[in-house]
Motif scaffolding. Structure first.
Motif, PDB file in Angstrom:
ATOM      1  N   PRO A 134       0.905 -55.369 -25.553  1.00  0.00           N
ATOM      2  CA  PRO A 134      -0.085 -54.973 -26.569  1.00  0.00           C
ATOM      3  C   PRO A 134       0.323 -53.711 -27.325  1.00  0.00           C
ATOM      4  O   PRO A 134       0.103 -53.607 -28.543  1.00  0.00           O
ATOM      5  CB  PRO A 134      -1.362 -54.744 -25.752  1.00  0.00           C
ATOM      6  N   ASP A 135       0.941 -52.752 -26.613  1.00  0.00           N
ATOM      7  CA  ASP A 135       1.363 -51.521 -27.274  1.00  0.00           C
ATOM      8  C   ASP A 135       2.496 -51.783 -28.252  1.00  0.00           C
ATOM      9  O   ASP A 135       2.530 -51.225 -29.355  1.00  0.00           O
ATOM     10  CB  ASP A 135       1.811 -50.485 -26.244  1.00  0.00           C
ATOM     11  N   VAL A 136       3.427 -52.631 -27.866  1.00  0.00           N
ATOM     12  CA  VAL A 136       4.549 -52.951 -28.757  1.00  0.00           C
ATOM     13  C   VAL A 136       4.049 -53.677 -30.003  1.00  0.00           C
ATOM     14  O   VAL A 136       4.474 -53.384 -31.123  1.00  0.00           O
ATOM     15  CB  VAL A 136       5.598 -53.803 -28.008  1.00  0.00           C
ATOM     16  N   GLU A 175      -0.631 -59.684 -30.884  1.00  0.00           N
ATOM     17  CA  GLU A 175       0.152 -60.124 -29.733  1.00  0.00           C
ATOM     18  C   GLU A 175       0.638 -61.558 -29.934  1.00  0.00           C
ATOM     19  O   GLU A 175       1.767 -61.894 -29.558  1.00  0.00           O
ATOM     20  CB  GLU A 175      -0.680 -60.020 -28.464  1.00  0.00           C
ATOM     21  N   ALA A 202      12.223 -52.634 -28.592  1.00  0.00           N
ATOM     22  CA  ALA A 202      11.102 -52.025 -27.863  1.00  0.00           C
ATOM     23  C   ALA A 202      10.982 -52.562 -26.444  1.00  0.00           C
ATOM     24  O   ALA A 202      10.507 -51.854 -25.551  1.00  0.00           O
ATOM     25  CB  ALA A 202       9.806 -52.265 -28.627  1.00  0.00           C
ATOM     26  N   ARG A 248       1.139 -53.430 -31.350  1.00  0.00           N
ATOM     27  CA  ARG A 248       0.432 -52.448 -32.179  1.00  0.00           C
ATOM     28  C   ARG A 248       1.426 -51.563 -32.946  1.00  0.00           C
ATOM     29  O   ARG A 248       1.221 -51.284 -34.131  1.00  0.00           O
ATOM     30  CB  ARG A 248      -0.477 -51.605 -31.285  1.00  0.00           C
ATOM     31  N   GLU A 249       2.514 -51.172 -32.302  1.00  0.00           N
ATOM     32  CA  GLU A 249       3.523 -50.354 -32.969  1.00  0.00           C
ATOM     33  C   GLU A 249       4.174 -51.089 -34.142  1.00  0.00           C
ATOM     34  O   GLU A 249       4.545 -50.472 -35.141  1.00  0.00           O
ATOM     35  CB  GLU A 249       4.598 -49.939 -31.967  1.00  0.00           C
ATOM     36  N   GLY A 279       7.575 -50.982 -23.050  1.00  0.00           N
ATOM     37  CA  GLY A 279       6.151 -50.709 -22.961  1.00  0.00           C
ATOM     38  C   GLY A 279       5.356 -51.989 -22.800  1.00  0.00           C
ATOM     39  O   GLY A 279       5.904 -53.092 -22.887  1.00  0.00           O
ATOM     40  N   PRO A 280       4.059 -51.903 -22.554  1.00  0.00           N
ATOM     41  CA  PRO A 280       3.207 -53.093 -22.482  1.00  0.00           C
ATOM     42  C   PRO A 280       3.245 -53.859 -23.807  1.00  0.00           C
ATOM     43  O   PRO A 280       3.355 -53.266 -24.876  1.00  0.00           O
ATOM     44  CB  PRO A 280       1.818 -52.514 -22.216  1.00  0.00           C
ATOM     45  N   HIS A 329      14.506 -44.765 -22.291  1.00  0.00           N
ATOM     46  CA  HIS A 329      13.474 -45.681 -22.813  1.00  0.00           C
ATOM     47  C   HIS A 329      13.277 -46.843 -21.862  1.00  0.00           C
ATOM     48  O   HIS A 329      14.240 -47.476 -21.424  1.00  0.00           O
ATOM     49  CB  HIS A 329      13.871 -46.218 -24.183  1.00  0.00           C
TER      50      HIS A 329
END
Length: 268
Positions: free
Chosen positions: A173-175, A183, A160, A177-178, A170-171, A167
């Motif tokens: 926090p988003d990774v 964090e 990620a 969450r995925e 990503g930030p 690709h």
């Protein structure tokens, strides 16, 4: 270095090692180059089996490198480099990857019997023989030592946070969450299995992408495809990790080379 001075070939990676080793390469140096040897920032941990010009053999663990270094070259007869896949360091070497950042350590001097045993098994083998021996012994050892769920999360996080076609990272926090982790958990997974924070891993990945594609695109285009806000941000980050701005690096205006340092630990 010129092609006449350095020869590199990628060795066939046995199927048994593919879950744990990302790449194996055999490097030989025919003469001491006049130009500095550039070590790019590198997020991988590597096992290096090397033979020096005086015949001395050693097996080293080279940890992640957070910034580029420039060294006066040293004559090696050969050097086999095995890049460990993310998450392999703890089960194979018995230490978290973060403990190896910026270090080159004789494999046999790491704590634990497994590292000493592995060093003894491959130190005196030629490149193909060393790879064959690893294919025999590593899968069983790692199958019992590794935690598949943690290894899977580390590799998903690395994927990620990596640049590839279509690709961009990503930030954090988003990774997290995925991946259904916090964090803090994501940072701990990266520290253990990679050695770097997710953010610094992504920075290294970006800078290496700039180096790899600098001759193909304009600076502005390169900044866009590698995920920088603009060209000035790319230049600033490149300077921070490489020691010089992009234009200086690609025109050969490099920092002064440092003498090669001996690996940490006792000589054998």
């Amino acid at each position: 270095m010129t092609n006449a001075e350095v020869s590199e070939r990628e060795l066939t990676l046995p199927d048994e090692l593919r879950p744990w080793i990302a790449r194996i390469a055999d490097l030989s140096v025919s003469s001491v180059p006049a130009a500095p040897f550039v070590h790019l920032p590198d997020a991988d941990t590597k096992l290096v089996v090397r033979v020096e010009g005086n015949g001395r053999r050693s097996v080293l663990v080279v940890g992640p490198r957070v910034r580029a270094t420039y060294h006066a070259a040293k004559l090696l007869v050969s050097c086999v480099e095995l890049r460990l896949a993310p998450g392999t360091t703890p089960p194979l070497l018995g230490v978290p990857a973060v403990d190896l950042v910026g270090r080159a350590v004789p494999l046999g001097e790491l704590p634990g019997r497994a590292a000493r045993q592995l060093a003894a098994e491959i130190k005196d083998l030629e490149s193909e023989a060393a790879v064959a021996r690893l294919a025999e012994v590593l899968p069983e050892r790692l199958a019992t030592a590794a935690d598949p769920s943690r290894t899977g999360l580390v590799r998903a996080g690395v994927d990620a946070m990596s640049i590839r076609t279509g690709h961009l990272p990503g930030p954090v926090p988003d990774v997290a969450r995925e991946l259904a982790v916090s964090e803090r958990q994501l940072r701990n997974l990266f520290a253990e299995g990679v050695g770097l924070s997710p953010k610094h891993y992504a920075r290294i990945n970006r800078v290496r992408a700039v180096v790899a594609h600098a001759t193909e695109l304009s600076w502005a285009e390169l900044a866009t495809v590698t995920g920088y806000y603009d060209q000035s941000h790319m230049t600033s980050d490149f300077r921070a990790l490489m020691g010089v701005p992009p234009r200086s690096y690609f025109t050969g205006r490099l920092p002064e080379a440092m003498p090669c340092r001996a690996p940490q630990g006792n000589s054998q």
